[in-house]
Design an enzyme around this catalytic site. Structure first.
Site, PDB file in Angstrom:
ATOM      1  N   LYS A 188       7.048   0.776   6.630  1.00  0.00           N
ATOM      2  CA  LYS A 188       6.407   1.989   6.112  1.00  0.00           C
ATOM      3  C   LYS A 188       7.507   3.013   5.851  1.00  0.00           C
ATOM      4  O   LYS A 188       8.081   3.564   6.785  1.00  0.00           O
ATOM      5  CB  LYS A 188       5.379   2.525   7.122  1.00  0.00           C
ATOM      6  CG  LYS A 188       4.684   3.804   6.664  1.00  0.00           C
ATOM      7  CD  LYS A 188       3.551   4.231   7.617  1.00  0.00           C
ATOM      8  CE  LYS A 188       2.896   5.534   7.160  1.00  0.00           C
ATOM      9  NZ  LYS A 188       1.758   5.938   8.008  1.00  0.00           N
ATOM     10  N   TYR A 204       1.685  10.007   2.113  1.00  0.00           N
ATOM     11  CA  TYR A 204       2.854  10.218   2.945  1.00  0.00           C
ATOM     12  C   TYR A 204       3.834   9.062   2.984  1.00  0.00           C
ATOM     13  O   TYR A 204       4.863   9.142   3.645  1.00  0.00           O
ATOM     14  CB  TYR A 204       2.420  10.526   4.388  1.00  0.00           C
ATOM     15  CG  TYR A 204       1.461  11.677   4.482  1.00  0.00           C
ATOM     16  CD1 TYR A 204       1.890  12.985   4.270  1.00  0.00           C
ATOM     17  CD2 TYR A 204       0.115  11.466   4.769  1.00  0.00           C
ATOM     18  CE1 TYR A 204       1.006  14.054   4.345  1.00  0.00           C
ATOM     19  CE2 TYR A 204      -0.776  12.527   4.855  1.00  0.00           C
ATOM     20  CZ  TYR A 204      -0.332  13.813   4.641  1.00  0.00           C
ATOM     21  OH  TYR A 204      -1.203  14.863   4.719  1.00  0.00           O
ATOM     22  N   GLU A 210       5.193   4.862   1.356  1.00  0.00           N
ATOM     23  CA  GLU A 210       5.093   3.620   0.586  1.00  0.00           C
ATOM     24  C   GLU A 210       5.170   2.510   1.624  1.00  0.00           C
ATOM     25  O   GLU A 210       6.060   2.544   2.483  1.00  0.00           O
ATOM     26  CB  GLU A 210       6.279   3.475  -0.368  1.00  0.00           C
ATOM     27  CG  GLU A 210       6.270   4.428  -1.555  1.00  0.00           C
ATOM     28  CD  GLU A 210       5.150   4.127  -2.538  1.00  0.00           C
ATOM     29  OE1 GLU A 210       4.840   2.935  -2.747  1.00  0.00           O
ATOM     30  OE2 GLU A 210       4.591   5.096  -3.083  1.00  0.00           O
ATOM     31  N   GLY A 219       0.840  -1.198   0.000  1.00  0.00           N
ATOM     32  CA  GLY A 219       0.000   0.000   0.000  1.00  0.00           C
ATOM     33  C   GLY A 219       0.865   1.234   0.000  1.00  0.00           C
ATOM     34  O   GLY A 219       2.075   1.182  -0.204  1.00  0.00           O
ATOM     35  N   ASP A 240      -7.594  10.656  11.684  1.00  0.00           N
ATOM     36  CA  ASP A 240      -7.768  10.137  10.317  1.00  0.00           C
ATOM     37  C   ASP A 240      -8.415   8.752  10.369  1.00  0.00           C
ATOM     38  O   ASP A 240      -7.988   7.828   9.671  1.00  0.00           O
ATOM     39  CB  ASP A 240      -6.432  10.106   9.580  1.00  0.00           C
ATOM     40  CG  ASP A 240      -6.606  10.006   8.060  1.00  0.00           C
ATOM     41  OD1 ASP A 240      -7.739  10.209   7.560  1.00  0.00           O
ATOM     42  OD2 ASP A 240      -5.602   9.722   7.380  1.00  0.00           O
ATOM     43  N   GLY A 247       0.354   5.849   0.318  1.00  0.00           N
ATOM     44  CA  GLY A 247      -0.562   6.969   0.156  1.00  0.00           C
ATOM     45  C   GLY A 247       0.218   8.240  -0.022  1.00  0.00           C
ATOM     46  O   GLY A 247       1.335   8.220  -0.557  1.00  0.00           O
TER      47      GLY A 247
HETATM   48  P1  ATP Z   1      -2.844   7.422   3.445  1.00  0.00           P
HETATM   49  O1  ATP Z   1      -2.263   8.692   2.965  1.00  0.00           O
HETATM   50  O2  ATP Z   1      -3.466   6.575   2.362  1.00  0.00           O
HETATM   51  O3  ATP Z   1      -3.750   7.560   4.631  1.00  0.00           O
HETATM   52  P2  ATP Z   1      -0.310   6.680   4.657  1.00  0.00           P
HETATM   53  O4  ATP Z   1       0.747   7.009   3.663  1.00  0.00           O
HETATM   54  O5  ATP Z   1      -0.431   7.587   5.806  1.00  0.00           O
HETATM   55  O6  ATP Z   1      -1.665   6.465   3.942  1.00  0.00           O
HETATM   56  P3  ATP Z   1      -0.791   4.140   6.060  1.00  0.00           P
HETATM   57  O7  ATP Z   1      -2.240   4.427   6.060  1.00  0.00           O
HETATM   58  O8  ATP Z   1      -0.119   3.969   7.375  1.00  0.00           O
HETATM   59  O9  ATP Z   1       0.017   5.216   5.195  1.00  0.00           O
HETATM   60  O10 ATP Z   1      -0.520   2.831   5.193  1.00  0.00           O
HETATM   61  C1  ATP Z   1      -0.924   2.783   3.836  1.00  0.00           C
HETATM   62  C2  ATP Z   1      -1.527   1.422   3.501  1.00  0.00           C
HETATM   63  O11 ATP Z   1      -0.566   0.379   3.732  1.00  0.00           O
HETATM   64  C3  ATP Z   1      -2.721   1.029   4.348  1.00  0.00           C
HETATM   65  O12 ATP Z   1      -3.918   1.562   3.871  1.00  0.00           O
HETATM   66  C4  ATP Z   1      -2.656  -0.506   4.279  1.00  0.00           C
HETATM   67  O13 ATP Z   1      -3.211  -0.964   3.071  1.00  0.00           O
HETATM   68  C5  ATP Z   1      -1.176  -0.797   4.268  1.00  0.00           C
HETATM   69  N1  ATP Z   1      -0.687  -1.035   5.652  1.00  0.00           N
HETATM   70  C6  ATP Z   1      -0.188  -0.122   6.491  1.00  0.00           C
HETATM   71  N2  ATP Z   1       0.153  -0.651   7.689  1.00  0.00           N
HETATM   72  C7  ATP Z   1      -0.151  -1.962   7.626  1.00  0.00           C
HETATM   73  C8  ATP Z   1      -0.024  -3.086   8.532  1.00  0.00           C
HETATM   74  N3  ATP Z   1       0.478  -2.935   9.765  1.00  0.00           N
HETATM   75  N4  ATP Z   1      -0.419  -4.285   8.087  1.00  0.00           N
HETATM   76  C9  ATP Z   1      -0.915  -4.455   6.841  1.00  0.00           C
HETATM   77  N5  ATP Z   1      -1.056  -3.459   5.943  1.00  0.00           N
HETATM   78  C10 ATP Z   1      -0.676  -2.216   6.316  1.00  0.00           C
HETATM   79 MG    MG Z   2      -3.692   5.683   5.616  1.00  0.00          MG
END
Ligand code: ATP
Ligand code: MG
Length: 340
Positions: free
Chosen positions: A61, A43, A45, A39, A149, A41
């Site tokens: 992350k 902020y 990868e 996944g 969020d 988003g």
């Molecule tokens: P966004 O901007 O989309 O809210 P972000 O960059 O802040 O995302 P996260 O929401 O922490 O990041 O993680 C992005 C994606 O990665 C999640 O929506 C999920 O699909 C996957 N993911 C994150 N953490 C986990 C975890 N602990 N176990 C499984 N999948 C995860």
């Molecule tokens: Mg997220």
């Protein structure tokens, strides 16, 4: 001021909440190997990875280059909350040798994509997972933190093990009474009214609105309950459901001067009864108790919304609480203490 846990940060002190001052010991990245991307988003990868020391699965992350303060905040929040019920655990923090890539190593959750999962949830599943989410949030709020969020994409569900984890602490913030916070947080469909009218002294109850939106989408089987095309339209969808009478009272109560040149937002709308959203398909999940809980979550006035703790005490969750209590008794029996 928040109705609950208002002074908790003052009580816990600076070392708890001052994320800018805190020092981070970064580990080198060699210990973790990337397996596949899961996944990402705005902020980050996010990858599934493996810890080469204990051969356990983990999540890596990788944060995109953002302000150091934001990175520190996410780490401090996770450090403070790791070990709490249904909160994703932070295992390590890693910095590469070029000092460009900051990564968080976290517990891996075998997650089912919510768009596939939610339409299949039974009433007892919805009860179970909503209760688990509330448990996480009460823990988080009682430790002085707002998630800011809460949305399906940030709630991982391992259906096979009936496990739920609240993830994505990138927008989380410490709550201090009387503080003006940014209103550009959250994700549109889950944004509370205070964010849409520009009321900045919000608190933990912000998250409870988002829980209400998620709960509505589960019980009514609608992908997003309020689905606005922009922030104005988002507020409009809410007004057309909850009505303008209570909205006006809310604005007056908090002295909010909400100005808009968007004509539709100045029109009066009646509150729709929740029963209006019941269909043949969602009727088994949309019980009277479910609608009552929903009604107490989706309140304009953030002080009227149930807190995470109050919501757990709602009659809707009677069976979940009973189940939890009987499992406790069983485990006491298993350990041989109280069997006769
Ligand atoms: P966004 O901007 O989309 O809210 P972000 O960059 O802040 O995302 P996260 O929401 O922490 O990041 O993680 C992005 C994606 O990665 C999640 O929506 C999920 O699909 C996957 N993911 C994150 N953490 C986990 C975890 N602990 N176990 C499984 N999948 C995860
Ligand atoms: Mg997220």
């Amino acid at each position: 001021m928040a109705r609950v846990y208002a002074d908790i940060n003052a009580t816990l002190g600076e070392s708890w909440y001052d994320y800018d001052k805190f020092n981070i010991d970064w580990s080198p990245p060699e210990r973790y190997e990337i397996v596949r991307r899961v996944g990402g988003g705005k902020y980050s990868e996010v990858f599934e990875g493996v810890d080469m020391v204990n051969h356990e699965q983990c999540v890596i992350k990788v944060l995109k280059p953002v302000a150091a303060k934001k990175i520190k905040r996410e780490i401090k929040v996770l450090r403070n909350l790791t070990g709490g019920p249904n909160v994703v655990a932070l295992l390590d923090v890693v910095l590469d040798s070029s000092c460009r890539y900051h990564s968080l190593i976290m517990e891996y959750v075998e997650n089912i994509e919510w768009k596939q999962l939610y339409p299949r949830l039974t009433e007892s599943d919805i009860k179970h997972y909503t209760f688990q989410l509330l448990k996480a949030l009460d823990f988080v709020h009682s430790h002085g933190i707002m998630h800011r969020d809460v949305k399906p994409g940030n709630v991982m569900v391992d259906y096979q093990h009936r496990k739920l984890r609240l993830i994505d602490w990138g927008l989380a913030e410490f709550y201090h009474p009387g503080t003006d916070y940014h209103i550009r947080v959250g994700s549109r469909y889950y944004k509370a009214p205070e964010l849409l009218v520009g009321y900045k002294q919000y608190d933990y109850s912000l998250d409870m609105w988002s829980v209400g939106c998620m709960f509505a989408s589960m019980i009514f089987r609608r992908e997003h309950f309020f689905r606005g095309t922009d922030n104005n339209d988002q507020l409009l969808r809410i007004l057309k459901t909850l009505g303008t009478e209570q909205f006006d009272i809310y604005l007056r109560r908090y002295g909010v001067h909400f100005e808009t040149d968007f004509e539709a937002l100045l029109t009066n709308y009646a509150k729709l009864p929740w029963s209006r959203f019941i269909t043949a398909d969602n009727q088994p999940q949309a019980s009277a108790e479910a609608l009552d809980l929903l009604d107490h979550l989706l309140k304009y006035d953030h002080r009227e919304r149930l807190t995470a703790r109050e919501a757990q005490g709602h009659v809707y969750f009677n069976s979940v609480r009973l189940e939890a209590a009987s499992t406790k008794v069983e485990s006491v029996n298993d350990s041989g203490f109280s069997s006769t």
